[in-house]
Motif scaffolding. Structure first.
Motif, PDB file in Angstrom:
ATOM      1  N   MET A   1       0.836  -1.195   0.000  1.00 27.66           N
ATOM      2  CA  MET A   1       0.000   0.000   0.000  1.00 27.66           C
ATOM      3  C   MET A   1       0.883   1.263   0.000  1.00 27.66           C
ATOM      4  O   MET A   1       1.947   1.289   0.616  1.00 27.66           O
ATOM      5  CB  MET A   1      -0.907   0.037   1.240  1.00 27.66           C
ATOM      6  CG  MET A   1      -2.009  -0.992   1.199  1.00 27.66           C
ATOM      7  SD  MET A   1      -3.237  -0.543  -0.044  1.00 27.66           S
ATOM      8  CE  MET A   1      -4.386  -1.894   0.222  1.00 27.66           C
ATOM      9  N   ALA A   2       0.403   2.311  -0.669  1.00 23.91           N
ATOM     10  CA  ALA A   2       1.192   3.523  -0.759  1.00 23.91           C
ATOM     11  C   ALA A   2       1.035   4.346   0.503  1.00 23.91           C
ATOM     12  O   ALA A   2      -0.002   4.394   1.130  1.00 23.91           O
ATOM     13  CB  ALA A   2       0.732   4.345  -1.965  1.00 23.91           C
ATOM     14  N   ASP A   3       2.126   5.048   0.890  1.00 21.62           N
ATOM     15  CA  ASP A   3       2.104   5.933   2.047  1.00 21.62           C
ATOM     16  C   ASP A   3       1.467   7.246   1.636  1.00 21.62           C
ATOM     17  O   ASP A   3       1.867   7.875   0.657  1.00 21.62           O
ATOM     18  CB  ASP A   3       3.545   6.167   2.511  1.00 21.62           C
ATOM     19  CG  ASP A   3       3.619   6.914   3.821  1.00 21.62           C
ATOM     20  OD1 ASP A   3       2.563   7.408   4.255  1.00 21.62           O
ATOM     21  OD2 ASP A   3       4.721   7.005   4.382  1.00 21.62           O
ATOM     22  N   SER A   4       0.451   7.670   2.383  1.00 20.16           N
ATOM     23  CA  SER A   4      -0.265   8.882   2.018  1.00 20.16           C
ATOM     24  C   SER A   4       0.364  10.140   2.605  1.00 20.16           C
ATOM     25  O   SER A   4      -0.137  11.238   2.423  1.00 20.16           O
ATOM     26  CB  SER A   4      -1.725   8.778   2.478  1.00 20.16           C
ATOM     27  OG  SER A   4      -1.778   8.599   3.864  1.00 20.16           O
ATOM     28  N   SER A   5       1.458  10.009   3.333  1.00 20.71           N
ATOM     29  CA  SER A   5       2.083  11.155   3.960  1.00 20.71           C
ATOM     30  C   SER A   5       2.725  12.060   2.922  1.00 20.71           C
ATOM     31  O   SER A   5       3.228  11.628   1.888  1.00 20.71           O
ATOM     32  CB  SER A   5       3.146  10.678   4.966  1.00 20.71           C
ATOM     33  OG  SER A   5       3.871  11.788   5.453  1.00 20.71           O
ATOM     34  N   LEU A   6       2.772  13.370   3.224  1.00 22.30           N
ATOM     35  CA  LEU A   6       3.398  14.323   2.330  1.00 22.30           C
ATOM     36  C   LEU A   6       4.887  14.457   2.571  1.00 22.30           C
ATOM     37  O   LEU A   6       5.593  15.085   1.790  1.00 22.30           O
ATOM     38  CB  LEU A   6       2.742  15.708   2.511  1.00 22.30           C
ATOM     39  CG  LEU A   6       1.389  15.923   1.856  1.00 22.30           C
ATOM     40  CD1 LEU A   6       0.832  17.293   2.255  1.00 22.30           C
ATOM     41  CD2 LEU A   6       1.495  15.829   0.357  1.00 22.30           C
ATOM     42  N   SER A   7       5.392  13.912   3.678  1.00 22.20           N
ATOM     43  CA  SER A   7       6.803  14.057   3.994  1.00 22.20           C
ATOM     44  C   SER A   7       7.655  13.354   2.951  1.00 22.20           C
ATOM     45  O   SER A   7       7.316  12.289   2.466  1.00 22.20           O
ATOM     46  CB  SER A   7       7.096  13.483   5.385  1.00 22.20           C
ATOM     47  OG  SER A   7       6.793  12.126   5.417  1.00 22.20           O
ATOM     48  N   LEU A   8       8.778  13.994   2.596  1.00 24.58           N
ATOM     49  CA  LEU A   8       9.664  13.449   1.579  1.00 24.58           C
ATOM     50  C   LEU A   8      10.745  12.614   2.223  1.00 24.58           C
ATOM     51  O   LEU A   8      11.319  12.982   3.237  1.00 24.58           O
ATOM     52  CB  LEU A   8      10.285  14.595   0.764  1.00 24.58           C
ATOM     53  CG  LEU A   8       9.292  15.464  -0.030  1.00 24.58           C
ATOM     54  CD1 LEU A   8      10.038  16.579  -0.744  1.00 24.58           C
ATOM     55  CD2 LEU A   8       8.522  14.625  -1.017  1.00 24.58           C
ATOM     56  N   ARG A   9      11.047  11.483   1.668  1.00 22.56           N
ATOM     57  CA  ARG A   9      12.103  10.616   2.142  1.00 22.56           C
ATOM     58  C   ARG A   9      13.176  10.525   1.070  1.00 22.56           C
ATOM     59  O   ARG A   9      12.924  10.871  -0.089  1.00 22.56           O
ATOM     60  CB  ARG A   9      11.519   9.230   2.446  1.00 22.56           C
ATOM     61  CG  ARG A   9      10.485   9.252   3.556  1.00 22.56           C
ATOM     62  CD  ARG A   9       9.884   7.876   3.764  1.00 22.56           C
ATOM     63  NE  ARG A   9       8.842   7.898   4.787  1.00 22.56           N
ATOM     64  CZ  ARG A   9       8.077   6.884   5.083  1.00 22.56           C
ATOM     65  NH1 ARG A   9       8.208   5.736   4.442  1.00 22.56           N
ATOM     66  NH2 ARG A   9       7.162   6.984   6.028  1.00 22.56           N
ATOM     67  N   PRO A  10      14.367  10.064   1.409  1.00 24.13           N
ATOM     68  CA  PRO A  10      15.430   9.949   0.415  1.00 24.13           C
ATOM     69  C   PRO A  10      14.966   9.147  -0.792  1.00 24.13           C
ATOM     70  O   PRO A  10      14.416   8.058  -0.669  1.00 24.13           O
ATOM     71  CB  PRO A  10      16.539   9.225   1.185  1.00 24.13           C
ATOM     72  CG  PRO A  10      16.308   9.609   2.610  1.00 24.13           C
ATOM     73  CD  PRO A  10      14.823   9.694   2.755  1.00 24.13           C
ATOM     74  N   GLY A  11      15.169   9.702  -1.983  1.00 25.60           N
ATOM     75  CA  GLY A  11      14.806   8.989  -3.200  1.00 25.60           C
ATOM     76  C   GLY A  11      13.363   9.189  -3.622  1.00 25.60           C
ATOM     77  O   GLY A  11      12.951   8.704  -4.659  1.00 25.60           O
ATOM     78  N   ARG A  12      12.583   9.912  -2.804  1.00 26.66           N
ATOM     79  CA  ARG A  12      11.176  10.122  -3.137  1.00 26.66           C
ATOM     80  C   ARG A  12      11.014  11.456  -3.845  1.00 26.66           C
ATOM     81  O   ARG A  12      11.539  12.482  -3.398  1.00 26.66           O
ATOM     82  CB  ARG A  12      10.319  10.084  -1.873  1.00 26.66           C
ATOM     83  CG  ARG A  12       8.844  10.398  -2.142  1.00 26.66           C
ATOM     84  CD  ARG A  12       7.989  10.180  -0.930  1.00 26.66           C
ATOM     85  NE  ARG A  12       7.933   8.760  -0.579  1.00 26.66           N
ATOM     86  CZ  ARG A  12       7.166   8.285   0.395  1.00 26.66           C
ATOM     87  NH1 ARG A  12       6.418   9.095   1.106  1.00 26.66           N
ATOM     88  NH2 ARG A  12       7.161   6.992   0.660  1.00 26.66           N
ATOM     89  N   CYS A 206      -9.613  -1.349  -2.185  1.00 29.70           N
ATOM     90  CA  CYS A 206      -9.090  -0.126  -2.789  1.00 29.70           C
ATOM     91  C   CYS A 206      -7.606  -0.328  -3.074  1.00 29.70           C
ATOM     92  O   CYS A 206      -6.891  -0.940  -2.269  1.00 29.70           O
ATOM     93  CB  CYS A 206      -9.294   1.073  -1.864  1.00 29.70           C
ATOM     94  SG  CYS A 206      -8.823   2.652  -2.617  1.00 29.70           S
ATOM     95  N   THR A 207      -7.155   0.170  -4.213  1.00 27.06           N
ATOM     96  CA  THR A 207      -5.757  -0.029  -4.610  1.00 27.06           C
ATOM     97  C   THR A 207      -4.790   0.827  -3.801  1.00 27.06           C
ATOM     98  O   THR A 207      -3.591   0.583  -3.827  1.00 27.06           O
ATOM     99  CB  THR A 207      -5.583   0.298  -6.104  1.00 27.06           C
ATOM    100  OG1 THR A 207      -6.050   1.641  -6.342  1.00 27.06           O
ATOM    101  CG2 THR A 207      -6.363  -0.680  -6.970  1.00 27.06           C
ATOM    102  N   GLN A 208      -5.298   1.838  -3.107  1.00 23.70           N
ATOM    103  CA  GLN A 208      -4.471   2.721  -2.281  1.00 23.70           C
ATOM    104  C   GLN A 208      -5.169   2.959  -0.949  1.00 23.70           C
ATOM    105  O   GLN A 208      -6.374   2.727  -0.822  1.00 23.70           O
ATOM    106  CB  GLN A 208      -4.260   4.077  -2.976  1.00 23.70           C
ATOM    107  CG  GLN A 208      -3.713   4.013  -4.381  1.00 23.70           C
ATOM    108  CD  GLN A 208      -2.236   3.700  -4.399  1.00 23.70           C
ATOM    109  OE1 GLN A 208      -1.469   4.192  -3.563  1.00 23.70           O
ATOM    110  NE2 GLN A 208      -1.803   2.884  -5.356  1.00 23.70           N
ATOM    111  N   ARG A 209      -4.434   3.439   0.027  1.00 19.26           N
ATOM    112  CA  ARG A 209      -5.046   3.834   1.292  1.00 19.26           C
ATOM    113  C   ARG A 209      -5.702   5.193   1.127  1.00 19.26           C
ATOM    114  O   ARG A 209      -5.065   6.180   0.772  1.00 19.26           O
ATOM    115  CB  ARG A 209      -4.007   3.910   2.407  1.00 19.26           C
ATOM    116  CG  ARG A 209      -3.613   2.579   2.989  1.00 19.26           C
ATOM    117  CD  ARG A 209      -2.778   2.776   4.245  1.00 19.26           C
ATOM    118  NE  ARG A 209      -3.546   3.383   5.333  1.00 19.26           N
ATOM    119  CZ  ARG A 209      -3.031   3.672   6.525  1.00 19.26           C
ATOM    120  NH1 ARG A 209      -1.759   3.434   6.776  1.00 19.26           N
ATOM    121  NH2 ARG A 209      -3.790   4.205   7.461  1.00 19.26           N
TER     122      ARG A 209
END
Length: 269
Positions: A1-12, A206-209
């Motif tokens: 499942m995809a993370d719905s957070s807006l925070s950016l992580r390395p490589g994102r 649902c394909t995403q959270r």
């Protein structure tokens, strides 16, 4: 499942224009839903009270109006790209009479999707929603069953099922917590066993959270999600009964355990 957070992580990568468009349109759709419910209550449902004296006919017209407004809402959300959805087995579901519809409950719009194709469906709703400023008029006009009315819930359910109505119940009592197994209450099984009716199982995925128990409305996924409502098996509640004094309570427990497996969508087994 995809993370719905807006925070950016390395490589994102940073969210693009499509993400922010869907975020704005999600806010617009929630506003439309709330205001639409209020307008229906203040105008159309009050007009029905004046022009239609027959209670059952008035309730039928109110429920059909709700289903029509839900179809418009879902199509709007699809058009502006908030999410996509599909409902598989609509014809089979519409042929069901005098049965409980039981479904898993992963998101906030599960009821909306099912009710959009069942214009005369009844529903068991949480008592808290009667205090919702935008929805209480809709609940009153549709004459839905209220889960806090313990003394009348069973006889009212039996009476409506005997008339051939279908009643939607989410046996979990609330939305599923992401990553946790289903934990069902016995209400649906108790009604089915005592009313002697069948249960129609519906799987929602649902394909995403999105819009789940642990998410806020603005926590949208990085790509547009697809909701799928799939009509599954029909269960004979009386096959769980035995001929002895404690038959119904035992049957309800057995049926609840069975539903805990039957309500798990196939792609999650």
């Amino acid at each position: 499942m995809a993370d719905s957070s807006l925070s950016l992580r390395p490589g994102r990568t940073r969210p693009g224009c499509n993400y922010y468009w869907r975020l704005v349109m999600t806010a617009v759709s929630f506003t439309l839903f709330s205001v639409g419910g209020l307008l229906l209550s203040l105008t159309w449902f009050n007009l029905l009270l004046l022009v239609q004296r027959d209670k059952h006919r008035r309730r039928q017209m109110a429920r059909r109006s709700i289903a029509w407004s839900f179809r418009c809402f879902l199509r709007f959300c699809r058009l502006v790209g908030v999410y996509d959805y599909r409902i598989e087995g609509t014809e089979q579901l519409q042929r069901d009479r005098g049965c409980l519809i039981v479904a898993n409950h992963p998101s906030l719009i599960d009821y909306v999707m099912i009710a959009s194709v069942l214009p005369e469906m009844d529903c068991l709703v949480k008592a808290d929603l009667q205090r919702n400023f935008f929805l209480r008029g809709v609940i009153r006009a549709a004459d839905y069953l209220i889960n806090s009315e313990a003394d009348t819930l069973l006889p009212d359910s039996q009476q409506r099922l005997a008339r051939g109505e279908t009643i939607l119940i989410f046996p979990e009592g609330t939305r599923t917590r992401y990553g946790e197994s289903l934990k069902l209450q016995r209400g649906a099984a108790n009604i089915a066993v005592r009313a002697g009716c069948d249960l129609r199982v519906i799987h929602i995925t649902c394909t995403q959270r999105m819009l789940d128990k642990q998410s806020r409305w603005y926590q949208i996924p990085p790509v547009k999600p697809l909701f799928t409502v799939r009509v599954a098996s029909r269960i004979d509640s009386q096959s769980f009964c035995e001929n002895h004094e404690d038959a119904q309570p035992l049957a309800a427990r057995r049926l609840t355990r069975h539903l805990e497996q039957a309500l798990v969508p196939e792609n999650k087994l």
